[in-house]
Enzyme design. Structure first.
Site, PDB file in Angstrom:
ATOM      1  N   CYS A  89      55.501  65.066  39.743  1.00 46.06           N
ATOM      2  CA  CYS A  89      55.570  66.382  39.111  1.00 46.06           C
ATOM      3  C   CYS A  89      54.645  67.361  39.824  1.00 46.06           C
ATOM      4  CB  CYS A  89      55.178  66.283  37.638  1.00 46.06           C
ATOM      5  SG  CYS A  89      55.172  67.869  36.778  1.00 46.06           S
ATOM      6  N   CYS A  95      49.252  70.891  33.981  1.00 48.01           N
ATOM      7  CA  CYS A  95      49.797  70.607  32.663  1.00 48.01           C
ATOM      8  C   CYS A  95      48.964  69.522  31.991  1.00 48.01           C
ATOM      9  CB  CYS A  95      51.254  70.153  32.789  1.00 48.01           C
ATOM     10  SG  CYS A  95      51.977  69.527  31.265  1.00 48.01           S
ATOM     11  N   CYS A  98      50.710  64.840  31.236  1.00 44.19           N
ATOM     12  CA  CYS A  98      50.543  63.570  31.955  1.00 44.19           C
ATOM     13  C   CYS A  98      49.149  63.531  32.572  1.00 44.19           C
ATOM     14  CB  CYS A  98      51.627  63.423  33.022  1.00 44.19           C
ATOM     15  SG  CYS A  98      53.279  63.239  32.326  1.00 44.19           S
ATOM     16  N   TYR A 330      53.771  52.680   5.991  1.00 38.24           N
ATOM     17  CA  TYR A 330      53.977  53.784   6.945  1.00 38.24           C
ATOM     18  C   TYR A 330      55.286  53.517   7.697  1.00 38.24           C
ATOM     19  CZ  TYR A 330      48.887  53.721   6.111  1.00 38.24           C
ATOM     20  OH  TYR A 330      47.652  53.647   5.530  1.00 38.24           O
ATOM     21  N   GLU A 351      56.262  55.392   2.759  1.00 32.25           N
ATOM     22  CA  GLU A 351      56.091  56.484   3.720  1.00 32.25           C
ATOM     23  C   GLU A 351      55.817  57.777   2.951  1.00 32.25           C
ATOM     24  OE1 GLU A 351      55.663  59.034   6.535  1.00 32.25           O
ATOM     25  OE2 GLU A 351      56.038  56.959   7.150  1.00 32.25           O
ATOM     26  N   ASP A 399      51.983  50.411  10.282  1.00 27.73           N
ATOM     27  CA  ASP A 399      52.120  51.247  11.482  1.00 27.73           C
ATOM     28  C   ASP A 399      51.599  52.639  11.140  1.00 27.73           C
ATOM     29  OD1 ASP A 399      52.766  52.433  13.856  1.00 27.73           O
ATOM     30  OD2 ASP A 399      54.932  52.129  13.700  1.00 27.73           O
ATOM     31  N   CYS A 426      48.683  53.280  17.298  1.00 29.00           N
ATOM     32  CA  CYS A 426      48.725  54.216  18.429  1.00 29.00           C
ATOM     33  C   CYS A 426      47.322  54.697  18.792  1.00 29.00           C
ATOM     34  CB  CYS A 426      49.622  55.411  18.104  1.00 29.00           C
ATOM     35  SG  CYS A 426      49.080  56.371  16.665  1.00 29.00           S
TER      36      CYS A 426
END
Length: 478
Positions: A89, A95, A98, A330, A351, A399, A426
């Site tokens: 890129c 940016c 990434c 979740y 949820e 999660d 995450c």
């Protein structure tokens, strides 16, 4: 250390070290920070260098000086890291999306494993954590099925869409994104033409004036169905029918166009009100033999290729039997719940987003799954309520969002005495915190599998198996 101001320069002093604001220094990069920035040393003093990699020796210009560190712009690479590659890129350096595209992909995977190991060791207090190698992608490009593009006006008065520059709200104009679905290139060009042709008012976050704020897209990886969401400040968007015609002409997979209204002065992208402009307000996608309905506000994993890898690993670790009752906390739109339900006696999904629970119920019906029940509400309220009604679990899957699980959720899970807990995360730091909490409640980590869901970034998804501590496995209290 001490700071002093002289002749318009700030000096950061550590013993004999003085880093002068505006001066260039030779910096050896020895580590990476949480956001992918290089961490360098100048005679032992810490300097953060955006774009630096471990093994680089760079020339950096100091742009910020604090008591304990400095920040420098990378001006020149004097000696390159053996792991440095040329990003595909051309705007990867500016940016903020990434963070580590300049890093060899195999090295990215090594770093993500190390992030998980370090967090579990330091925060989770797990001695020699059993962390497997990161499961990577065969092709770590064009993997995202969801994109969010801020809309603005450039200095020439032209509409601009793209991504925010790192640590700012300056929009970097975008023609192609190498991690998004290529259909977004077409969508953005159509909307640029629409804004210019019909003089559409564009939102200015500084003044809270203007109308069109964001363009959000969702794409079915297997179905190729397309959703375009136009986020506006006002309830009306001029010439919307003309835009739909423009999109229809160029996008064979267009299924729905939705206007999302967000009148608030906020950094939160989506508001709570949706108006269906075209189609039925949803798209569908598949994972294996299951079909999922996706709405504007519902959560669906952004990397469908690795989602299948992640969920299959979670199912493998859960090792569910036909007699097992499972909690999926979740649960989003019920993606993993329905996979679990194919093997379990019953699954209870929880949820907070009501629209997601409606999607989950429809997804269960669509896939002829009758042994799954879904509840809308805060996990810290719904889970204790279900437990108080005598509904316990043999296996629990969680999660959570980046903040991790509420303590009351973990406490209630432990009271249920499940034989296994599968934790999908995450955020390695909150994962480690919750592993440490669960350790105090009688559970220990067996194994962790990092999965690369977000190639070329520092983000890493992890699935962890926890079970009863061996020393307590036969205890009557458990």
């Amino acid at each position: 250390m001490a700071e002093s101001l002289a002749f318009g320069f700030i000096y950061v002093i550590k013993e004999k070290i003085m880093l002068k604001l505006g001066k260039e220094y030779e910096i050896e990069i020895v580590d990476l920070g949480h956001s992918g920035e290089g961490i360098g040393k100048v005679d032992g003093f810490t300097v953060f260098v955006e774009g630096g990699l471990v093994g680089d020796i760079v020339l950096g210009k100091v742009v910020k000086s604090k008591k304990n560190y400095a920040v420098a712009d990378l001006k020149k690479i004097l000696s390159s890291s053996a792991d440095r590659v040329k990003p595909v890129c051309p705007i990867a350096h500016s940016c903020g999306g990434c963070q580590i595209m300049q890093l060899n992909y195999s090295k990215q995977l090594e770093i993500k494993k190390d992030i998980v190991v370090q967090n579990l060791s330091r925060i989770g207090k797990v001695e020699n954590p059993n962390v497997m190698d990161t499961i990577g992608m065969d092709n770590p490009y064009n993997y995202r099925n969801k994109a969010q593009f801020p809309v603005g006006i450039d200095k020439k008065g032209k509409p601009v869409m793209g991504f925010f520059k790192k640590m700012s709200h300056e929009i970097i104009p975008l023609t192609t994104c190498y991690v998004q679905d290529t259909v977004n290139d077409v969508i953005l060009e159509i909307i640029r033409q629409y804004i210019e042709k019909y003089k559409i008012s564009v939102y200015d976050e500084k003044t809270h004036k203007g109308n069109l704020r964001h363009v959000v897209t969702k794409v079915g990886f297997h179905t190729h169905e397309i959703m375009v969401i136009l986020v506006t400040k006002e309830t009306k968007l001029p010439k919307i029918d003309a835009l739909v015609e423009m999109l229809e002409a160029k996008l064979p997979g267009l299924r729905t166009v939705v206007q999302n209204i967000n009148p608030n002065r906020t950094n939160v992208i989506l508001g709570r009100e949706n108006k269906i402009i075209y189609g039925d307000g949803i798209i569908e996608d598949t994972i294996d033999d299951l079909v999922f309905e996706i709405s504007p506000l519902s959560f669906y994993q952004v990397n469908p290729i690795q989602t299948k890898v992640l969920y299959n690993k979670a199912l493998e670790l859960a090792d569910i039997s036909s007699e097992d009752v499972v909690y999926d906390i979740y649960c989003g739109i019920g993606t993993i719940s329905l996979f679990l339900a194919k093997k379990a006696k019953h699954v209870y999904g929880i949820e907070i987003v009501k629209e997601a629970i409606e999607n989950a119920k429809k997804n269960a019906e669509r896939n002829n799954i009758e042994n799954a029940s879904f509840y809308a509400g805060k996990a810290e309220e719904v889970v204790p309520e279900l437990y108080s009604r005598g509904i316990t679990a043999d296996v629990v899957v969680v999660d959570p969002p980046r903040k991790g699980c509420e303590e009351i959720v973990l406490d209630t899970i432990a009271k249920m005495n499940p034989k296994k807990i599968v934790y999908i995360s995450c955020n390695p730091s909150t994962l480690a915190r919750d592993v440490e909490r669960l350790s105090k409640l009688g559970y220990e980590m067996d194994v962790a599998y990092p999965v690369d869901m977000f190639s070329h970034t520092m983000h890493v998804e992890t699935v962890v198996l926890l079970s009863h501590k061996k020393s307590q496995a036969s205890s009557p209290s458990l």
